[in-house]
Design a protein around this motif. Structure first.
Motif, mmCIF file in Angstrom:
data_model
loop_
_atom_site.group_PDB
_atom_site.id
_atom_site.type_symbol
_atom_site.label_atom_id
_atom_site.label_comp_id
_atom_site.label_asym_id
_atom_site.label_seq_id
_atom_site.Cartn_x
_atom_site.Cartn_y
_atom_site.Cartn_z
ATOM 1 N N THR A 1 1.063 -1.034 -0.202
ATOM 2 C CA THR A 1 -0.016 0.025 0.531
ATOM 3 C C THR A 1 0.780 1.274 0.046
ATOM 4 N N ILE A 2 0.057 2.168 -0.363
ATOM 5 C CA ILE A 2 1.155 3.544 -0.976
ATOM 6 C C ILE A 2 -0.361 4.988 0.142
ATOM 7 N N THR A 3 0.311 5.277 1.126
ATOM 8 C CA THR A 3 -0.269 6.791 1.388
ATOM 9 C C THR A 3 -0.027 7.712 0.291
ATOM 10 N N SER B 1 -4.842 6.465 0.947
ATOM 11 C CA SER B 1 -4.556 5.202 0.804
ATOM 12 C C SER B 1 -4.648 4.158 -0.425
ATOM 13 N N LYS B 2 -3.835 3.803 -1.042
ATOM 14 C CA LYS B 2 -3.851 3.155 -2.014
ATOM 15 C C LYS B 2 -3.196 2.219 -1.831
ATOM 16 N N THR B 3 -3.900 0.800 -2.456
ATOM 17 C CA THR B 3 -3.666 -0.967 -2.443
ATOM 18 C C THR B 3 -2.685 -1.288 -3.332
ATOM 19 N N LEU B 4 -1.983 -1.605 -3.852
ATOM 20 C CA LEU B 4 -1.083 -1.842 -5.209
ATOM 21 C C LEU B 4 -1.066 -3.298 -5.693
ATOM 22 N N LEU B 5 -0.453 -4.260 -3.937
ATOM 23 C CA LEU B 5 -1.052 -6.021 -4.106
ATOM 24 C C LEU B 5 -2.256 -5.983 -2.935
ATOM 25 N N GLY C 1 -2.450 -9.275 -16.544
ATOM 26 C CA GLY C 1 -3.235 -7.990 -16.400
ATOM 27 C C GLY C 1 -2.979 -6.908 -17.183
ATOM 28 N N PRO C 2 -3.929 -5.719 -16.794
ATOM 29 C CA PRO C 2 -4.796 -4.610 -17.750
ATOM 30 C C PRO C 2 -3.138 -3.609 -16.843
ATOM 31 N N SER C 3 -2.596 -2.768 -17.504
ATOM 32 C CA SER C 3 -1.912 -1.343 -17.760
ATOM 33 C C SER C 3 -2.145 -0.999 -16.106
ATOM 34 N N GLY C 4 -1.526 -0.981 -14.750
ATOM 35 C CA GLY C 4 -1.361 -0.651 -13.254
ATOM 36 C C GLY C 4 -2.350 -1.518 -13.120
ATOM 37 N N SER C 5 -2.515 -3.243 -13.121
ATOM 38 C CA SER C 5 -2.790 -4.046 -11.879
ATOM 39 C C SER C 5 -1.662 -4.406 -11.121
ATOM 40 N N GLY C 6 -0.729 -4.509 -11.062
ATOM 41 C CA GLY C 6 0.190 -4.363 -9.744
ATOM 42 C C GLY C 6 1.600 -5.542 -10.382
ATOM 43 N N LYS C 7 1.708 -5.760 -12.410
ATOM 44 C CA LYS C 7 2.395 -6.613 -12.325
ATOM 45 C C LYS C 7 3.784 -6.561 -11.898
ATOM 46 N N THR C 8 4.360 -5.295 -12.611
ATOM 47 C CA THR C 8 5.587 -4.234 -12.528
ATOM 48 C C THR C 8 5.401 -4.835 -10.603
ATOM 49 N N THR C 9 5.177 -4.192 -9.476
ATOM 50 C CA THR C 9 5.373 -4.483 -8.317
ATOM 51 C C THR C 9 5.114 -5.276 -7.910
ATOM 52 N N LEU C 10 4.114 -6.742 -8.168
ATOM 53 C CA LEU C 10 4.344 -7.781 -7.713
ATOM 54 C C LEU C 10 5.594 -8.746 -8.023
ATOM 55 N N ARG D 1 6.297 6.667 1.728
ATOM 56 C CA ARG D 1 5.146 6.250 2.519
ATOM 57 C C ARG D 1 4.202 4.900 1.738
ATOM 58 N N MET D 2 5.225 3.841 1.815
ATOM 59 C CA MET D 2 5.115 2.735 1.313
ATOM 60 C C MET D 2 5.055 1.652 2.449
ATOM 61 N N ALA D 3 4.405 0.756 2.615
ATOM 62 C CA ALA D 3 4.218 -0.408 3.205
ATOM 63 C C ALA D 3 4.268 -1.975 2.411
ATOM 64 N N ASP E 1 10.866 -8.325 -16.230
ATOM 65 C CA ASP E 1 9.735 -7.688 -15.961
ATOM 66 C C ASP E 1 9.746 -6.865 -17.396
ATOM 67 N N GLU E 2 8.672 -7.710 -18.285
ATOM 68 C CA GLU E 2 7.767 -7.508 -19.911
ATOM 69 C C GLU E 2 8.633 -7.663 -20.870
ATOM 70 N N PRO E 3 9.171 -8.865 -20.965
ATOM 71 C CA PRO E 3 10.540 -9.122 -21.539
ATOM 72 C C PRO E 3 10.853 -8.803 -22.911
ATOM 73 N N ILE F 1 3.553 -9.497 -18.465
ATOM 74 C CA ILE F 1 3.638 -9.600 -19.499
ATOM 75 C C ILE F 1 2.296 -9.035 -19.732
ATOM 76 N N HIS F 2 2.263 -8.007 -20.972
ATOM 77 C CA HIS F 2 1.206 -7.017 -20.841
ATOM 78 C C HIS F 2 0.076 -8.039 -21.826
ATOM 79 N N GLN F 3 -0.045 -8.009 -23.097
ATOM 80 C CA GLN F 3 -0.829 -8.654 -23.493
ATOM 81 C C GLN F 3 -0.426 -9.861 -24.960
HETATM 82 N N1 LIG Z 1 5.532 4.031 -6.065
HETATM 83 C C1 LIG Z 1 4.571 4.419 -6.368
HETATM 84 N N2 LIG Z 1 3.504 5.216 -6.232
HETATM 85 C C2 LIG Z 1 2.638 5.736 -6.601
HETATM 86 N N3 LIG Z 1 1.751 4.935 -7.266
HETATM 87 C C3 LIG Z 1 2.617 3.931 -7.652
HETATM 88 C C4 LIG Z 1 4.176 3.146 -7.172
HETATM 89 N N4 LIG Z 1 4.345 1.733 -7.762
HETATM 90 C C5 LIG Z 1 3.257 1.830 -8.575
HETATM 91 N N5 LIG Z 1 2.314 2.798 -8.966
HETATM 92 C C6 LIG Z 1 0.593 2.240 -8.848
HETATM 93 O O1 LIG Z 1 0.337 1.200 -8.550
HETATM 94 C C7 LIG Z 1 0.016 0.436 -9.525
HETATM 95 C C8 LIG Z 1 0.158 -0.668 -10.078
HETATM 96 O O2 LIG Z 1 1.395 -0.197 -11.303
HETATM 97 P P1 LIG Z 1 2.378 -1.364 -11.646
HETATM 98 O O3 LIG Z 1 3.395 -0.531 -12.686
HETATM 99 O O4 LIG Z 1 2.729 -2.154 -10.620
HETATM 100 O O5 LIG Z 1 1.307 -1.927 -12.898
HETATM 101 P P2 LIG Z 1 1.535 -2.808 -14.129
HETATM 102 O O6 LIG Z 1 1.239 -3.741 -14.050
HETATM 103 O O7 LIG Z 1 2.884 -3.336 -14.228
HETATM 104 O O8 LIG Z 1 1.571 -1.833 -15.345
HETATM 105 P P3 LIG Z 1 1.561 -1.944 -16.805
HETATM 106 O O9 LIG Z 1 1.712 -2.534 -17.392
HETATM 107 O O10 LIG Z 1 0.828 -0.253 -17.228
HETATM 108 O O11 LIG Z 1 3.276 -1.609 -16.333
HETATM 109 C C9 LIG Z 1 -0.005 1.743 -10.912
HETATM 110 O O12 LIG Z 1 -1.323 2.456 -10.755
HETATM 111 C C10 LIG Z 1 1.278 2.788 -10.141
HETATM 112 O O13 LIG Z 1 0.727 4.245 -11.133
#
Ligand SMILES: Nc1ncnc2c1ncn2[C@@H]1O[C@H](COP(=O)(O)OP(=O)(O)OP(=O)(O)O)[C@@H](O)[C@H]1O
Length: 660
Positions: free
Chosen positions: A73-75, A81-85, A102-111, A124-126, A234-236, A266-268
């Motif tokens: 999560t990030i605040t 607060s926004k839940t990324l995963l 998953g769609p863009s912004g679904s959290g693939k890179t974060t995971l 502000r991230m946990a 990540d997105e090879p 991977i995106h699509q």
């Molecule tokens: N450091 C951060 N601060 C704020 N928001 C973040 C941060 N890192 C990621 N996010 C948000 O978390 C969400 C997931 O991001 P992430 O990059 O993991 O998505 P993704 O699925 O890999 O997207 P894409 O396919 O477009 O690369 C997005 O809404 C992004 O804006």
């Protein structure tokens, strides 16, 4: 958190899993069984290894990665607060290619970053959850992982073989011989289809080099050189055409078949790439929608009432299915309902046996084990050679720098052609000396800003892998760049000085060149300092010239430092232009005599000393201005070094799920 599971129950689950379910065929039921099975197999292997008195090597080791309750999560500053995963669980198994979709912004890179222990540290991230590798905390297995990031950044003038050989020398065990390293490089190039391009330079926007696919495969090879059995990517395929994308994915499939655990986001992908996946993890807005065998996903969603149309790319179908449509409030509500139902459906979760989970206290990853990597001496030699090759081979940059210096020298030489000793020539001389100081500084600053901002990212990445430290890198860079850096002010000065007919003494000409060269180094050091401190290459390109303009204004020609307001007194002291201009003026004017005009107007300067007095430079010596310049140079180097040291890549710590 661990569930007390009796040996009999586990054995029953294992038996059932072995008989009924091929690996990952039914994720929900198989989750506990497969993981428990993995643990049992690992325990058995470990006992066998102990009995034989041998430890498994990284070449034969199998890596089983598991995670539960993974939440990020990030605040923001307003406390929102926004839940990324959101409480993710899953596993990646040896011999299988797991794709995170998953769609863009679904959290693939974060995971992926979370699993690799490389979520950039943010205030502000946990990041919470449990991650284990073969039942052990990730910290102990982190050294066995490779992480191929989305962007492939390399030193553009190095060849494929040189880049891989350098990675081998820096990351293979210290005990390896040059023959071992050379064999490893050859074998990796053959495996990844890079043998044909072994002696091709990587290239950049200015110089043609490897194709996008080859660069990606080189990135993979650079990670594989340290024999990791767990590979994150990540997105090879991003940015590659479909042919190159297919070849890269075939490489990953092959690595998985050889026993590596391969996890990629991977995106699509196109359908032929989708068909290569063994396992699939589907995310939507940070939550799990599906985790299981890739070839079972369509069946699962069909059972949920969403059949994939015939001859339709499954990846496109899944992306549409789990995307939230923001085009209108009705569409958003409907799509959220659909995705919400899918997230709640049975296949959306993998139940893990948590008895084997360990929380990772710290997971700054990938630093080499003791005894791995090159000695300090070897690091310094390798870095010096790489910096030297990078500069000397970069013909496009060197030729354009040389041409720009020659053309500026010709232009200024013709403007200030044969100045003579008239009264007017005093002002012209000062103008020319100011222009020379500005030209040397700008040329060197621009080049450093262009190169260093990109280089900093590569170096940060290599340092995060523990390949080398700041000290050998910085010293090697300075040593390699100095000779070439000196060439350009020498070139400029050698043309402009005789053209303008400046002071005829040879010693003055040599001092003129010396002042310009030292100034050019100081300007380059300013570029390093700005490049080190700026958050991005674009920011560096904006800050650097801004600072230089300030130094030009306080360069001694436009504003007299005696009249500068107190709060700005530090600017002329830090102005490398001012120190160079003062030195050049003293060097030029001392001992010169000027013709008086016929009218003998009041205020005319008959000697160079009188001209210097007008600028309040009468008490200066060349030596004092050089010393002042050297102090600025030393400060910039020291500052850059400290910033690079302090800006070590830092990653978010994984906290226990129960941690407040
Ligand atoms: N450091 C951060 N601060 C704020 N928001 C973040 C941060 N890192 C990621 N996010 C948000 O978390 C969400 C997931 O991001 P992430 O990059 O993991 O998505 P993704 O699925 O890999 O997207 P894409 O396919 O477009 O690369 C997005 O809404 C992004 O804006």
């Amino acid at each position: 958190m661990g569930l007390p599971v009796s040996g009999g129950l586990v054995d029953f689950a294992l038996g059932a899993a072995l008989i009924i379910l091929p690996q990952y065929k039914i994720p929900l039921a198989a989750g506990a069984a497969t993981i428990a099975l993995g643990k049992r197999l690992k325990e058995r292997k470990s006992v066998e290894a102990k009995q034989k008195g041998s430890s498994s090597t990284s070449e034969t080791e199998k890596i089983e990665l598991q995670w539960t309750e993974l939440t990020c999560t990030i605040t923001d500053k307003k406390g929102r607060s926004k839940t990324l995963l959101d409480g993710l669980q899953g596993q990646a198994l040896p011999g299988r290619l797991l794709s995170i979709m998953g769609p863009s912004g679904s959290g693939k890179t974060t995971l992926l970053n979370a699993l690799a222990g490389q979520v950039p540290q943010t205030k502000r991230m946990a990041l919470k959850g449990n991650i284990s590798i073969n039942g052990e905390p990730q910290q102990s297995a982190a050294r066995r992982q490779g992480y191929v990031q989305q962007d492939d950044i390399f030193f553009s003038q190095m060849t494929v073989r040189e880049t891989l050989s350098m990675a081998a020398a820096l990351r293979m065990p210290r005990t390896s011989t040059p023959e071992d390293r050379s064999a490893a490089v050859d074998s990796l190039m053959a495996k990844l289809g890079l043998t044909q391009s072994a002696d091709t330079i990587i290239g950049n926007a200015k110089t043609r080099g490897l194709s996008g696919g080859e660069k990606k495969r080189l990135s993979i090879a650079c990670e594989l050189i340290s024999s990791p059995r767990l590979l994150f990517l990540d997105e090879p395929t991003s940015g590659l055409d479909s042919f190159q994308a297919e070849k890269v994915m075939q490489t990953l499939k092959q690595l998985a078949e050889e026993g590596h655990t391969v996890v990629c986001s991977i995106h699509q992908p196109r359908s032929s790439i989708y068909a290569m996946f063994d396992d699939l993890l589907l995310l939507s807005e940070g939550r799990l929608v599906y985790a299981g065998a890739a070839d079972q996903a369509l069946k699962h969603f069909e059972q949920e009432g969403h059949a994939c149309p015939q001859h339709y790319n499954p990846a496109d179908f899944l992306a549409d299915l789990v995307s939230v449509d923001h085009s209108s409030s009705d569409q958003e509500r409907l799509s959220r309902e659909r995705v919400g139902k899918l997230q709640a459906a049975p296949r959306a979760s993998v139940t893990l046996h948590q008895g084997s989970q360990h929380n990772t206290a710290s997971q700054n990853s990938a630093a080499p084990e003791p005894g791995r990597g090159a000695s300090l001496g070897l690091q310094s030699r390798l870095l010096l050679r790489r910096s030297w090759r990078q500069i000397v081979r970069d013909k496009a940059t060197n030729v354009s720098r040389a041409m720009s210096n020659v053309s500026s020298a010709l232009i200024f030489g013709s403007i200030y052609w044969r100045l003579g000793r008239s009264q007017i020539s005093i002002q012209d001389r000062m103008g020319l000396l100011q222009v020379a100081a500005v030209n040397a500084a700008m040329s060197s600053l621009t080049k450093t800003l262009n190169v260093f901002s990109v280089e900093r990212s590569i170096v940060a990445r290599e340092r995060s892998k523990g390949s080398y430290g700041v000290t050998p890198y910085f010293l090697a860079k300075l040593a390699a760049e100095s000779p070439i850096g000196a060439l350009f002010p020498l070139l400029f000065g050698s043309i402009v000085y005789p053209a303008a007919g400046l002071n005829q003494k040879l010693s003055r000409f040599a001092t003129f060149l010396g002042i310009l060269t030292l100034e050019s180094f100081t300007s380059s050091s300013l570029g390093l300092a700005v490049g080190a401190v700026a958050p991005s290459p674009d920011a560096a390109m904006a800050i650097g010239p801004g600072v230089m303009v300030l130094f030009i204004v306080f360069g001694g020609f436009y504003v007299n430092s005696a009249t500068v307001p107190r709060v700005l007194r530090w600017v002329p002291r830090a102005s490398l232009i001012q120190h160079a201009f003062r030195g050049l003026c003293v060097n030029e004017f001392q001992g010169l005599e000027f013709e008086q005009s016929k009218a003998g107007a009041k205020g005319e300067a008959g000697t160079g000393e009188e001209a210097l007095q007008r600028l309040t430079f009468q008490d200066l010596t060349v030596r004092s201005t050089l010393a002042a310049q050297a102090r600025v140079l030393a400060f910039n180097y020291w500052f850059t070094y400290c910033v690079l040291k302090a800006r070590r890549p830092r990653f978010q710590q994984l906290e226990s799920p129960g941690h407040a």
